[in-house]
Scaffold this motif. Structure first.
Motif, PDB file in Angstrom:
ATOM      1  N   GLU A  82       0.826  -1.208   0.000  1.00  0.00           N
ATOM      2  CA  GLU A  82       0.000   0.000   0.000  1.00  0.00           C
ATOM      3  C   GLU A  82       0.861   1.259   0.000  1.00  0.00           C
ATOM      4  N   LEU A  83       1.983   1.229   0.701  1.00  0.00           N
ATOM      5  CA  LEU A  83       2.897   2.370   0.699  1.00  0.00           C
ATOM      6  C   LEU A  83       3.477   2.592  -0.697  1.00  0.00           C
ATOM      7  N   ARG A  84       3.896   1.521  -1.353  1.00  0.00           N
ATOM      8  CA  ARG A  84       4.452   1.638  -2.714  1.00  0.00           C
ATOM      9  C   ARG A  84       3.408   2.178  -3.674  1.00  0.00           C
ATOM     10  N   GLU A  85       2.190   1.662  -3.589  1.00  0.00           N
ATOM     11  CA  GLU A  85       1.131   2.106  -4.489  1.00  0.00           C
ATOM     12  C   GLU A  85       0.792   3.580  -4.264  1.00  0.00           C
ATOM     13  N   THR A  86       0.780   4.005  -3.010  1.00  0.00           N
ATOM     14  CA  THR A  86       0.496   5.414  -2.712  1.00  0.00           C
ATOM     15  C   THR A  86       1.592   6.312  -3.261  1.00  0.00           C
ATOM     16  N   ALA A  87       2.843   5.895  -3.106  1.00  0.00           N
ATOM     17  CA  ALA A  87       3.970   6.688  -3.612  1.00  0.00           C
ATOM     18  C   ALA A  87       3.896   6.842  -5.124  1.00  0.00           C
ATOM     19  N   VAL A  88       3.523   5.785  -5.818  1.00  0.00           N
ATOM     20  CA  VAL A  88       3.403   5.845  -7.282  1.00  0.00           C
ATOM     21  C   VAL A  88       2.228   6.741  -7.673  1.00  0.00           C
ATOM     22  N   ARG A  89       1.102   6.564  -6.999  1.00  0.00           N
ATOM     23  CA  ARG A  89      -0.094   7.346  -7.325  1.00  0.00           C
ATOM     24  C   ARG A  89       0.132   8.845  -7.111  1.00  0.00           C
ATOM     25  N   GLU A  90       0.889   9.202  -6.070  1.00  0.00           N
ATOM     26  CA  GLU A  90       1.134  10.610  -5.745  1.00  0.00           C
ATOM     27  C   GLU A  90       2.360  11.174  -6.469  1.00  0.00           C
ATOM     28  N   GLY A  91       3.053  10.328  -7.251  1.00  0.00           N
ATOM     29  CA  GLY A  91       4.201  10.790  -8.027  1.00  0.00           C
ATOM     30  C   GLY A  91       5.373  11.222  -7.175  1.00  0.00           C
ATOM     31  N   LEU A  92       5.708  10.443  -6.142  1.00  0.00           N
ATOM     32  CA  LEU A  92       6.758  10.837  -5.200  1.00  0.00           C
ATOM     33  C   LEU A  92       8.159  10.388  -5.623  1.00  0.00           C
ATOM     34  N   GLY A  93       8.262   9.592  -6.661  1.00  0.00           N
ATOM     35  CA  GLY A  93       9.573   9.152  -7.124  1.00  0.00           C
ATOM     36  C   GLY A  93      10.153   8.028  -6.286  1.00  0.00           C
ATOM     37  N   ALA A  94      11.468   7.888  -6.354  1.00  0.00           N
ATOM     38  CA  ALA A  94      12.149   6.772  -5.682  1.00  0.00           C
ATOM     39  C   ALA A  94      12.215   6.985  -4.172  1.00  0.00           C
ATOM     40  N   ARG A  95      12.145   5.878  -3.428  1.00  0.00           N
ATOM     41  CA  ARG A  95      12.252   5.965  -1.979  1.00  0.00           C
ATOM     42  C   ARG A  95      13.708   6.177  -1.587  1.00  0.00           C
ATOM     43  N   ARG A  96      13.932   7.069  -0.625  1.00  0.00           N
ATOM     44  CA  ARG A  96      15.286   7.392  -0.181  1.00  0.00           C
ATOM     45  C   ARG A  96      15.604   6.850   1.215  1.00  0.00           C
ATOM     46  N   ALA A  97      14.623   6.877   2.115  1.00  0.00           N
ATOM     47  CA  ALA A  97      14.904   6.437   3.485  1.00  0.00           C
ATOM     48  C   ALA A  97      13.593   6.130   4.191  1.00  0.00           C
ATOM     49  N   SER A  98      13.687   5.309   5.234  1.00  0.00           N
ATOM     50  CA  SER A  98      12.521   4.942   6.031  1.00  0.00           C
ATOM     51  C   SER A  98      12.890   5.030   7.508  1.00  0.00           C
ATOM     52  N   TYR A  99      11.997   5.603   8.315  1.00  0.00           N
ATOM     53  CA  TYR A  99      12.268   5.785   9.740  1.00  0.00           C
ATOM     54  C   TYR A  99      11.118   5.201  10.548  1.00  0.00           C
ATOM     55  N   PRO A 100      11.420   4.328  11.496  1.00  0.00           N
ATOM     56  CA  PRO A 100      10.372   3.668  12.279  1.00  0.00           C
ATOM     57  C   PRO A 100       9.845   4.568  13.390  1.00  0.00           C
ATOM     58  N   SER A 101       8.834   4.066  14.061  1.00  0.00           N
ATOM     59  CA  SER A 101       8.304   4.763  15.227  1.00  0.00           C
ATOM     60  C   SER A 101       9.349   4.821  16.337  1.00  0.00           C
ATOM     61  N   ALA A 102       9.316   5.897  17.106  1.00  0.00           N
ATOM     62  CA  ALA A 102      10.205   6.017  18.263  1.00  0.00           C
ATOM     63  C   ALA A 102       9.599   5.351  19.483  1.00  0.00           C
ATOM     64  N   ALA A 103       8.438   4.699  19.324  1.00  0.00           N
ATOM     65  CA  ALA A 103       7.745   4.086  20.454  1.00  0.00           C
ATOM     66  C   ALA A 103       8.579   3.059  21.211  1.00  0.00           C
ATOM     67  N   PRO A 104       9.402   2.205  20.546  1.00  0.00           N
ATOM     68  CA  PRO A 104      10.228   1.267  21.327  1.00  0.00           C
ATOM     69  C   PRO A 104      11.147   1.960  22.325  1.00  0.00           C
ATOM     70  N   ALA A 105      11.732   3.104  21.927  1.00  0.00           N
ATOM     71  CA  ALA A 105      12.573   3.852  22.869  1.00  0.00           C
ATOM     72  C   ALA A 105      11.738   4.399  24.004  1.00  0.00           C
ATOM     73  N   HIS A 106      10.502   4.852  23.678  1.00  0.00           N
ATOM     74  CA  HIS A 106       9.613   5.347  24.716  1.00  0.00           C
ATOM     75  C   HIS A 106       9.227   4.223  25.673  1.00  0.00           C
ATOM     76  N   SER A 107       9.125   2.991  25.155  1.00  0.00           N
ATOM     77  CA  SER A 107       8.781   1.849  26.005  1.00  0.00           C
ATOM     78  C   SER A 107       9.843   1.625  27.064  1.00  0.00           C
ATOM     79  N   GLY A 108      11.114   1.782  26.691  1.00  0.00           N
ATOM     80  CA  GLY A 108      12.186   1.629  27.666  1.00  0.00           C
ATOM     81  C   GLY A 108      12.076   2.639  28.785  1.00  0.00           C
ATOM     82  N   ARG A 109      11.754   3.887  28.439  1.00  0.00           N
ATOM     83  CA  ARG A 109      11.579   4.912  29.463  1.00  0.00           C
ATOM     84  C   ARG A 109      10.360   4.614  30.331  1.00  0.00           C
ATOM     85  N   ALA A 110       9.313   4.051  29.707  1.00  0.00           N
ATOM     86  CA  ALA A 110       8.115   3.706  30.471  1.00  0.00           C
ATOM     87  C   ALA A 110       8.422   2.608  31.484  1.00  0.00           C
TER      88      ALA A 110
END
Length: 262
Positions: free
Chosen positions: A14-42
């Motif tokens: 779905e992410l690839r299809e959305t990128a193509v539909r919106e004309g965003l070009g090639a993917r350069r980088a991906s960043y995950p949620s910071a929630a795992p780091a927040h879990s450690g603090r919790a």
């Protein structure tokens, strides 16, 4: 294939299809949620809450109620941290920020939203914490406009802000600068919150000065300042976080000021 892998494959598709539909070009980088780091603090906050509760009970049992009262704020802070994790980070572990050649995608709570660099509006709310002139931390947060015209905040929910934050600034400015330069050259006035500029001058409200008189237009300590010759103070000052497309304004000012001096 297990169910988790199947769901992940579907999200990736779905992410690839959305990128193509919106004309965003090639993917350069991906960043995950910071929630795992927040879990450690919790978890740390939870441990401290347990120890504080035990100490409070012991203080009351030993006829030291004043000590229990003194520990109460610590317990409240720990509980607030745990509640924040339960209602925030805990629900966003699958979130993702993906940067592309011409825009970005945000996956949050099962929903994908797209931003095109060429036509988004940016409110830059980056906070830099310093002490004695030394940077202690930087929190990246940007208010954007998605391809549907709705407001979207991209910020500390995602890990790697020190990487994607500067890149987002650079890519949006690079995408919009050529077209933005053509407009004042064609006689238009461009407005950026409290500031405005034309091919001949820059100003704020009714105060302005021609480009040959402008010494600098820069951003320091969360403010944008326009400095002009013959003035004891700035010609114009505005908060960076309240200036739409602030870094595009700074890049335009630099180009027009340089052109006026050549």
């Amino acid at each position: 294939m297990d169910q988790t892998g199947s769901v992940q494959d579907q999200v990736d598709r779905e992410l690839r299809e959305t990128a193509v539909r919106e004309g965003l070009g090639a993917r350069r980088a991906s960043y995950p949620s910071a929630a795992p780091a927040h879990s450690g603090r919790a978890r740390a906050a939870g441990g401290l809450a347990v120890l504080t509760s035990i100490a409070m009970v012991a203080a009351v049992s030993s006829s030291y109620p004043a000590l229990a009262l003194a520990l109460a704020p610590v317990l409240l802070i720990c509980l607030a941290s745990l509640l924040g994790h339960a209602f925030g980070s805990g629900r966003n572990t699958a979130s993702r920020l993906e940067l592309y050649e011409k825009g970005l995608l945000v996956l949050q709570r099962g929903r994908i939203r797209a931003v095109r660099y060429a036509d988004t509006t940016v409110l830059d709310n980056v906070v830099r914490r310093t002490q004695y002139g030394r940077t202690l931390s930087v929190t990246y947060s940007f208010g954007l406009t998605d391809t549907a015209g709705r407001d979207l905040t991209v910020g500390s929910l995602f890990a790697g802000g020190e990487l994607w934050g500067p890149r987002l600034r650079q890519d949006v400015t690079a995408a919009q600068l050529p077209g933005a330069l053509d407009r004042p050259r064609a006689g238009e006035r461009l407005d950026f919150g409290p500031f405005w500029l034309t091919a001949r001058e820059v100003g704020s409200g009714r105060t302005s000065a021609p480009w040959p008189q402008i010494e600098a237009v820069d951003a320091t300590d969360g403010s944008i300042k326009v400095l002009a010759t013959g003035r004891r103070g700035p010609l114009a000052v505005g908060y960076l976080r309240l200036t739409p497309d602030a870094f595009l304004f700074l890049a335009l000012a630099q180009r027009l000021r340089t052109a006026a001096g050549s």
